[in-house]
Design a protein around this motif. Structure first.
Motif, PDB file in Angstrom:
ATOM      1  N   VAL A  65       0.839  -1.204   0.000  1.00  0.00           N
ATOM      2  CA  VAL A  65       0.000   0.000   0.000  1.00  0.00           C
ATOM      3  C   VAL A  65       0.872   1.250   0.000  1.00  0.00           C
ATOM      4  O   VAL A  65       0.668   2.171  -0.805  1.00  0.00           O
ATOM      5  CB  VAL A  65      -0.976  -0.005   1.207  1.00  0.00           C
ATOM      6  CG1 VAL A  65      -1.654   1.336   1.378  1.00  0.00           C
ATOM      7  CG2 VAL A  65      -2.003  -1.116   1.047  1.00  0.00           C
ATOM      8  N   VAL A  66       1.858   1.304   0.886  1.00  0.00           N
ATOM      9  CA  VAL A  66       2.732   2.474   0.966  1.00  0.00           C
ATOM     10  C   VAL A  66       3.533   2.641  -0.329  1.00  0.00           C
ATOM     11  O   VAL A  66       3.647   3.744  -0.866  1.00  0.00           O
ATOM     12  CB  VAL A  66       3.678   2.367   2.193  1.00  0.00           C
ATOM     13  CG1 VAL A  66       4.781   3.415   2.143  1.00  0.00           C
ATOM     14  CG2 VAL A  66       2.876   2.503   3.473  1.00  0.00           C
ATOM     15  N   GLY A  67       4.072   1.549  -0.843  1.00  0.00           N
ATOM     16  CA  GLY A  67       4.861   1.615  -2.069  1.00  0.00           C
ATOM     17  C   GLY A  67       4.061   2.126  -3.249  1.00  0.00           C
ATOM     18  O   GLY A  67       4.492   3.029  -3.964  1.00  0.00           O
ATOM     19  N   TRP A  68       2.878   1.538  -3.466  1.00  0.00           N
ATOM     20  CA  TRP A  68       2.053   1.981  -4.592  1.00  0.00           C
ATOM     21  C   TRP A  68       1.555   3.398  -4.393  1.00  0.00           C
ATOM     22  O   TRP A  68       1.462   4.169  -5.365  1.00  0.00           O
ATOM     23  CB  TRP A  68       0.887   1.023  -4.820  1.00  0.00           C
ATOM     24  CG  TRP A  68       1.304  -0.207  -5.549  1.00  0.00           C
ATOM     25  CD1 TRP A  68       1.381  -1.473  -5.062  1.00  0.00           C
ATOM     26  CD2 TRP A  68       1.756  -0.276  -6.906  1.00  0.00           C
ATOM     27  NE1 TRP A  68       1.848  -2.328  -6.039  1.00  0.00           N
ATOM     28  CE2 TRP A  68       2.079  -1.621  -7.178  1.00  0.00           C
ATOM     29  CE3 TRP A  68       1.924   0.661  -7.920  1.00  0.00           C
ATOM     30  CZ2 TRP A  68       2.548  -2.042  -8.421  1.00  0.00           C
ATOM     31  CZ3 TRP A  68       2.396   0.236  -9.152  1.00  0.00           C
ATOM     32  CH2 TRP A  68       2.698  -1.096  -9.395  1.00  0.00           C
ATOM     33  N   LEU A  69       1.243   3.791  -3.160  1.00  0.00           N
ATOM     34  CA  LEU A  69       0.813   5.167  -2.901  1.00  0.00           C
ATOM     35  C   LEU A  69       1.925   6.158  -3.243  1.00  0.00           C
ATOM     36  O   LEU A  69       1.685   7.177  -3.892  1.00  0.00           O
ATOM     37  CB  LEU A  69       0.386   5.312  -1.437  1.00  0.00           C
ATOM     38  CG  LEU A  69      -0.184   6.659  -1.038  1.00  0.00           C
ATOM     39  CD1 LEU A  69      -1.456   6.949  -1.818  1.00  0.00           C
ATOM     40  CD2 LEU A  69      -0.470   6.685   0.450  1.00  0.00           C
ATOM     41  N   LEU A  70       3.158   5.842  -2.834  1.00  0.00           N
ATOM     42  CA  LEU A  70       4.289   6.713  -3.164  1.00  0.00           C
ATOM     43  C   LEU A  70       4.537   6.777  -4.668  1.00  0.00           C
ATOM     44  O   LEU A  70       4.855   7.845  -5.203  1.00  0.00           O
ATOM     45  CB  LEU A  70       5.548   6.244  -2.435  1.00  0.00           C
ATOM     46  CG  LEU A  70       5.618   6.576  -0.952  1.00  0.00           C
ATOM     47  CD1 LEU A  70       6.758   5.817  -0.294  1.00  0.00           C
ATOM     48  CD2 LEU A  70       5.771   8.071  -0.747  1.00  0.00           C
ATOM     49  N   VAL A  71       4.387   5.647  -5.358  1.00  0.00           N
ATOM     50  CA  VAL A  71       4.559   5.651  -6.819  1.00  0.00           C
ATOM     51  C   VAL A  71       3.493   6.538  -7.464  1.00  0.00           C
ATOM     52  O   VAL A  71       3.806   7.364  -8.336  1.00  0.00           O
ATOM     53  CB  VAL A  71       4.516   4.213  -7.380  1.00  0.00           C
ATOM     54  CG1 VAL A  71       4.350   4.218  -8.893  1.00  0.00           C
ATOM     55  CG2 VAL A  71       5.787   3.469  -6.998  1.00  0.00           C
ATOM     56  N   LEU A  72       2.243   6.403  -7.033  1.00  0.00           N
ATOM     57  CA  LEU A  72       1.171   7.232  -7.606  1.00  0.00           C
ATOM     58  C   LEU A  72       1.372   8.708  -7.305  1.00  0.00           C
ATOM     59  O   LEU A  72       1.198   9.562  -8.184  1.00  0.00           O
ATOM     60  CB  LEU A  72      -0.191   6.757  -7.083  1.00  0.00           C
ATOM     61  CG  LEU A  72      -0.659   5.407  -7.595  1.00  0.00           C
ATOM     62  CD1 LEU A  72      -1.953   4.991  -6.909  1.00  0.00           C
ATOM     63  CD2 LEU A  72      -0.827   5.426  -9.108  1.00  0.00           C
ATOM     64  N   VAL A  73       1.758   9.026  -6.072  1.00  0.00           N
ATOM     65  CA  VAL A  73       2.035  10.426  -5.719  1.00  0.00           C
ATOM     66  C   VAL A  73       3.214  10.944  -6.538  1.00  0.00           C
ATOM     67  O   VAL A  73       3.193  12.081  -7.029  1.00  0.00           O
ATOM     68  CB  VAL A  73       2.311  10.560  -4.198  1.00  0.00           C
ATOM     69  CG1 VAL A  73       2.915  11.901  -3.852  1.00  0.00           C
ATOM     70  CG2 VAL A  73       1.023  10.339  -3.418  1.00  0.00           C
ATOM     71  N   GLY A  74       4.237  10.121  -6.690  1.00  0.00           N
ATOM     72  CA  GLY A  74       5.396  10.527  -7.483  1.00  0.00           C
ATOM     73  C   GLY A  74       5.040  10.792  -8.929  1.00  0.00           C
ATOM     74  O   GLY A  74       5.478  11.790  -9.513  1.00  0.00           O
ATOM     75  N   LEU A  75       4.228   9.917  -9.526  1.00  0.00           N
ATOM     76  CA  LEU A  75       3.809  10.135 -10.906  1.00  0.00           C
ATOM     77  C   LEU A  75       2.969  11.401 -11.036  1.00  0.00           C
ATOM     78  O   LEU A  75       3.145  12.178 -11.982  1.00  0.00           O
ATOM     79  CB  LEU A  75       3.029   8.915 -11.420  1.00  0.00           C
ATOM     80  CG  LEU A  75       3.855   7.647 -11.633  1.00  0.00           C
ATOM     81  CD1 LEU A  75       2.939   6.473 -11.973  1.00  0.00           C
ATOM     82  CD2 LEU A  75       4.893   7.861 -12.724  1.00  0.00           C
ATOM     83  N   ALA A  76       2.063  11.620 -10.081  1.00  0.00           N
ATOM     84  CA  ALA A  76       1.247  12.836 -10.115  1.00  0.00           C
ATOM     85  C   ALA A  76       2.117  14.077  -9.935  1.00  0.00           C
ATOM     86  O   ALA A  76       1.922  15.098 -10.611  1.00  0.00           O
ATOM     87  CB  ALA A  76       0.171  12.778  -9.030  1.00  0.00           C
ATOM     88  N   ALA A  77       3.109  13.990  -9.055  1.00  0.00           N
ATOM     89  CA  ALA A  77       3.957  15.148  -8.767  1.00  0.00           C
ATOM     90  C   ALA A  77       4.944  15.442  -9.893  1.00  0.00           C
ATOM     91  O   ALA A  77       5.599  16.474  -9.874  1.00  0.00           O
ATOM     92  CB  ALA A  77       4.696  14.949  -7.453  1.00  0.00           C
ATOM     93  N   LEU A  78       5.052  14.543 -10.855  1.00  0.00           N
ATOM     94  CA  LEU A  78       5.882  14.870 -12.019  1.00  0.00           C
ATOM     95  C   LEU A  78       5.256  15.993 -12.831  1.00  0.00           C
ATOM     96  O   LEU A  78       5.964  16.773 -13.462  1.00  0.00           O
ATOM     97  CB  LEU A  78       6.076  13.631 -12.901  1.00  0.00           C
ATOM     98  CG  LEU A  78       6.979  12.542 -12.335  1.00  0.00           C
ATOM     99  CD1 LEU A  78       6.969  11.325 -13.257  1.00  0.00           C
ATOM    100  CD2 LEU A  78       8.400  13.041 -12.128  1.00  0.00           C
ATOM    101  N   VAL A  79       3.917  16.093 -12.806  1.00  0.00           N
ATOM    102  CA  VAL A  79       3.235  17.154 -13.550  1.00  0.00           C
ATOM    103  C   VAL A  79       2.584  18.185 -12.635  1.00  0.00           C
ATOM    104  O   VAL A  79       2.246  19.274 -13.082  1.00  0.00           O
ATOM    105  CB  VAL A  79       2.178  16.567 -14.509  1.00  0.00           C
ATOM    106  CG1 VAL A  79       2.838  15.759 -15.600  1.00  0.00           C
ATOM    107  CG2 VAL A  79       1.162  15.729 -13.776  1.00  0.00           C
ATOM    108  N   LEU A  80       2.412  17.861 -11.363  1.00  0.00           N
ATOM    109  CA  LEU A  80       1.850  18.783 -10.377  1.00  0.00           C
ATOM    110  C   LEU A  80       2.979  19.272  -9.469  1.00  0.00           C
ATOM    111  O   LEU A  80       4.079  18.733  -9.509  1.00  0.00           O
ATOM    112  CB  LEU A  80       0.779  18.067  -9.540  1.00  0.00           C
ATOM    113  CG  LEU A  80      -0.416  17.521 -10.305  1.00  0.00           C
ATOM    114  CD1 LEU A  80      -1.279  16.663  -9.394  1.00  0.00           C
ATOM    115  CD2 LEU A  80      -1.229  18.648 -10.897  1.00  0.00           C
ATOM    116  N   PRO A  81       2.706  20.272  -8.639  1.00  0.00           N
ATOM    117  CA  PRO A  81       3.760  20.723  -7.716  1.00  0.00           C
ATOM    118  C   PRO A  81       4.136  19.628  -6.731  1.00  0.00           C
ATOM    119  O   PRO A  81       3.278  18.975  -6.153  1.00  0.00           O
ATOM    120  CB  PRO A  81       3.115  21.893  -6.971  1.00  0.00           C
ATOM    121  CG  PRO A  81       1.918  22.267  -7.742  1.00  0.00           C
ATOM    122  CD  PRO A  81       1.500  21.069  -8.540  1.00  0.00           C
TER     123      PRO A  81
END
Length: 160
Positions: A31-47
């Motif tokens: 859960v933590v790993g996938w959440l960090l991956v999703l946040v990281g992917l989103a933060a590539l285009v968001l602040p």
């Protein structure tokens, strides 16, 4: 045919020289790993610190998946190269800190939800939607960015 320690599967099996977590630890890690991956992917285009969150997520998932181990090193190299470039000059550092400060200030403004100004060209419903839920995300992104800038300075900036 006997399997090598790297190939064993099952409860407490060996994976890349380490014992794989199981049960609640495994689920929490996923859960933590996938959440960090999703946040990281989103933060590539968001602040936000996208590459660094992606590295953290892949590092957690690498405990479970071989593909994550393979992807971790190239992504980590790119993230660290970007972090080193970001603190290469004093100008870059100042601009980065100003960007983090702007995120925090925008988050506070968003959360306080001031009245719509007269110059706003759109309908009132498009003026700072989301309130503190969006504002707190911006504030957290700004604080994380500042923390990563400090980390990058300590790790990559040469001492003069």
């Amino acid at each position: 045919m006997a399997r090598s320690p790297r190939q064993r599967r099952g409860r407490g099996s060996v994976f890349a020289g380490r014992t794989r977590p199981h049960g609640v630890g495994r689920i929490l890690g996923l859960v933590v790993g996938w959440l960090l991956v999703l946040v990281g992917l989103a933060a590539l285009v968001l602040p936000g610190p996208g590459l660094l969150a992606l590295v953290a997520g892949l590092a957690v998932l690498a405990q479970q998946y071989e593909w994550a181990r393979r992807w971790l090193q190239p992504v980590k190299r790119k993230a660290f190269a970007a972090a080193a470039q970001g603190v290469k000059s004093l100008r870059n550092i100042v601009i980065s800190f100003l960007g983090a400060l702007v995120l925090v200030l925008l988050g506070v403004l968003w959360g306080l939800d001031p009245p719509m100004p007269g110059w706003w060209p759109l309908d009132e419903r498009w003026w700072l939607p989301g309130g503190w839920s969006v504002g707190s995300g911006l504030i957290l992104s700004g604080l994380l960015a500042a923390a990563f800038i400090v980390y990058s300075i300590r790790r990559f900036r040469p001492v003069h």
